[in-house]
Write a protein that holds these residues in place. Structure first.
Motif, mmCIF file in Angstrom:
data_model
loop_
_atom_site.group_PDB
_atom_site.id
_atom_site.type_symbol
_atom_site.label_atom_id
_atom_site.label_comp_id
_atom_site.label_asym_id
_atom_site.label_seq_id
_atom_site.Cartn_x
_atom_site.Cartn_y
_atom_site.Cartn_z
ATOM 1 N N GLU A 63 0.820 -1.208 0.000
ATOM 2 C CA GLU A 63 0.000 0.000 0.000
ATOM 3 C C GLU A 63 0.858 1.264 0.000
ATOM 4 N N ARG A 64 2.160 1.135 -0.153
ATOM 5 C CA ARG A 64 3.035 2.305 -0.147
ATOM 6 C C ARG A 64 2.928 3.045 -1.470
ATOM 7 N N THR A 65 2.834 4.369 -1.386
ATOM 8 C CA THR A 65 2.780 5.188 -2.602
ATOM 9 C C THR A 65 3.887 6.235 -2.650
ATOM 10 N N VAL A 66 4.550 6.483 -1.517
ATOM 11 C CA VAL A 66 5.620 7.479 -1.447
ATOM 12 C C VAL A 66 6.833 6.842 -0.794
ATOM 13 N N LEU A 67 8.005 7.067 -1.359
ATOM 14 C CA LEU A 67 9.243 6.546 -0.799
ATOM 15 C C LEU A 67 9.876 7.638 0.054
ATOM 16 N N ASP A 68 9.636 7.591 1.355
ATOM 17 C CA ASP A 68 10.158 8.604 2.270
ATOM 18 C C ASP A 68 11.576 8.245 2.695
ATOM 19 N N ALA A 69 12.481 8.322 1.762
ATOM 20 C CA ALA A 69 13.887 8.027 2.029
ATOM 21 C C ALA A 69 14.724 8.853 1.063
ATOM 22 N N PRO A 70 15.072 10.095 1.440
ATOM 23 C CA PRO A 70 15.797 10.980 0.522
ATOM 24 C C PRO A 70 17.074 10.370 -0.035
ATOM 25 N N ASP A 71 17.724 9.525 0.756
ATOM 26 C CA ASP A 71 18.973 8.930 0.281
ATOM 27 C C ASP A 71 18.747 7.921 -0.832
ATOM 28 N N ARG A 72 17.485 7.467 -0.998
ATOM 29 C CA ARG A 72 17.186 6.506 -2.063
ATOM 30 C C ARG A 72 16.918 7.202 -3.398
ATOM 31 N N LEU A 73 16.684 8.521 -3.367
ATOM 32 C CA LEU A 73 16.414 9.281 -4.584
ATOM 33 C C LEU A 73 17.758 9.695 -5.197
ATOM 34 N N GLU A 74 18.190 8.956 -6.194
ATOM 35 C CA GLU A 74 19.516 9.170 -6.768
ATOM 36 C C GLU A 74 19.539 10.253 -7.831
ATOM 37 N N ALA A 75 18.460 10.420 -8.555
ATOM 38 C CA ALA A 75 18.422 11.416 -9.622
ATOM 39 C C ALA A 75 16.993 11.889 -9.834
ATOM 40 N N CYS A 76 16.869 13.182 -10.106
ATOM 41 C CA CYS A 76 15.568 13.776 -10.392
ATOM 42 C C CYS A 76 15.838 14.962 -11.300
ATOM 43 N N GLU A 77 15.486 14.836 -12.572
ATOM 44 C CA GLU A 77 15.893 15.866 -13.523
ATOM 45 C C GLU A 77 14.784 16.188 -14.516
ATOM 46 N N LEU A 78 14.820 17.429 -14.962
ATOM 47 C CA LEU A 78 13.884 17.921 -15.972
ATOM 48 C C LEU A 78 14.638 18.103 -17.281
#
Length: 343
Positions: free
Chosen positions: A75-90
Motif C-alpha cells: 500500500e506504499r505510494t511514497v518513498l520517504d527516504a531521501p537517500d534513495r532518490l539518486e536522480a531527479c531531472e527535468l
C-alpha cells in the motif's frame, strides 16, 4: 542454509453472511495449506528458488520479496527516504520553427504553488496575475538553450534536487510553469517542445514522465480569449490553431503563433502549469497470482539475481459461492548468497 523459517501471520478472515436463512452459507472447504522451500534449492544468486505447496487452496498469490514485490509495501505510494532518490531531472527539448525571436517562451519551477483549478477561470486568472505581479516570487527561472537557427533543436537538463546551484530541491511538491508570451504581436513564432521529468530511485528502474502526463492546465490569458481560457488543440483537431497551444502528435507541445503566413492578431499570453506532484511517489509493490480455482499448482520458482535475505509472502485461500474467502498469510524467509568463481 541453517534455517528455513515459516511464519503464519494471520488467521482466516471472517466470512460475510449472505442471509440468515440461506442454506448455502459458508459452503467452502476449510483451508489446509502448507508451503515449504524445496530441499534441492541452492540459494545462490541466479539460481531458481522453488516453493512447494501442499493442501487444498483454491487461490494462491505470492509476493516474491525482491524489489517491487514486498508484501509490506503493498500500500506504499511514497518513498520517504531521501537517500534513495539518486536522480531527479527535468529535460527540455526546444525548437523554434521560424524567425529569430529569443525569450518568447519562459520556464519556471517551484514547490510552493497550490496549482490551478482548471475549471474556474476567474480564480485561475487571479492566481496567474498574482504570480506576475509578485515578479514570480518563489518561482525559479530555468535557463534554456535556444537554437541559433530555425528548425534546430536544443536540449537543456535541470537537476531538480539542486535546481538553482545552491542546493534547492523542488521534488517534494514539483510544479512546472511554461509561459508563452512574445515581446510583441508583430512577430509571433511557432515552437515545438518536448519536456519530461526523470526520477531514479536506488534499486528501482528509472521512471520518465512527459509533461502531458503531469496533469498540466492551459490558461489563455488575453482578453481576446475570454470564454476560451482553457482551450487547446490536439493533433487530431481540425480547423485553425492560430494562437493556440497544441498537444499530441510527434511533439509534447506545439505553440502556434503563425499559420499560413498569418500572424496571431493579438499578443499571445498562454500559461501551461502542471499540477503539483510529489516526485518521490512510487508504485505500490505487487504480488503475482499463481493459482486459480481450476489450476493445479504444486510449486512455484523464482530467480533472485542479487544476494540478500528475502521474505516471500504467500496468500492462500478457498472460495465459496460468495467468492474468495478464508485467506491466510504465510511467510518464508531465506538468504541468497553470491556465486563463487565458476559456479
Amino acid at each position: 542454509m541453517k534455517t528455513q523459517r515459516i511464519t503464519y501471520l494471520a488467521a482466516a478472515l471472517t466470512l460475510a453472511m449472505a442471509g440468515s436463512s440461506c442454506e448455502h452459507d459458508e459452503i467452502y472447504e476449510p483451508l489446509e495449506f502448507a508451503v515449504q522451500l524445496s530441499p534441492t534449492n541452492t540459494y545462490k544468486a541466479g539460481d531458481p528458488v522453488v516453493f512447494n505447496f501442499s493442501g487444498n487452496a483454491d487461490f494462491i498469490t505470492i509476493w516474491n520479496g525482491d524489489t517491487g514485490h514486498e508484501y509490506r509495501y503493498r500500500e506504499r505510494t511514497v518513498l520517504d527516504a531521501p537517500d534513495r532518490l539518486e536522480a531527479c531531472e527535468l529535460n527540455l527539448e526546444f525548437s523554434r520553427r521560424s524567425g529569430a525571436n529569443v525569450g518568447d517562451v519562459q520556464f519556471y519551477v517551484t514547490d510552493r504553488f497550490g496549482g490551478l483549478t482548471g475549471s474556474d477561470a476567474a480564480t485561475d486568472k487571479a492566481r496567474i496575475e498574482a504570480i506576475e505581479s509578485g515578479n514570480f516570487d518563489g518561482w525559479i527561472p530555468l535557463e534554456i538553450e535556444e537554437p541559433s537557427s530555425s528548425g534546430k533543436w536544443s536540449l537543456t537538463t535541470h537537476d531538480l534536487l539542486d535546481v538553482d546551484g545552491n542546493g534547492t530541491s523542488v521534488n517534494d511538491n514539483f510544479c512546472l510553469l511554461m509561459r508563452w508570451h512574445p515581446a510583441s504581436a508583430a512577430a509571433q513564432r511557432n515552437y515545438y517542445i518536448n519536456a519530461s521529468v526523470k526520477v531514479q530511485f536506488r534499486d528501482y528502474s528509472a521512471t520518465t514522465m512527459k509533461i502531458t502526463e503531469l496533469d498540466p492546465i492551459c490558461f489563455n490569458r488575453p482578453d481576446e480569449m475570454a470564454g476560451k481560457e482553457y482551450e487547446t488543440y490536439t493533433a487530431s483537431s481540425t480547423g485553425s490553431k492560430l494562437g493556440y497551444l497544441q498537444t499530441g502528435g510527434n511533439y509534447d507541445v506545439i505553440l502556434n503563433g503563425t499559420e499560413s503566413s498569418v500572424v496571431c492578431p493579438y499578443r499571445i499570453d498562454t500559461w501551461y502549469v502542471t499540477t503539483p506532484l510529489k516526485l518521490n511517489m512510487i508504485p505500490s509493490d505487487t504480488g503475482q497470482s499463481i493459482k486459480g480455482v481450476t489450476d493445479d499448482v504444486k510449486s512455484y520458482s523464482h530467480i533472485y539475481n542479487e544476494p540478500g535475505t528475502y521474505t516471500a509472502t504467500i496468500l492462500a485461500g478457498n472460495g465459496n459461492y460468495q467468492g474468495e474467502s478464508g485467506i491466510r498469510t504465510y511467510e518464508v524467509t531465506f538468504t541468497v548468497v553470491e556465486k563463487i568463481g565458476g559456479e
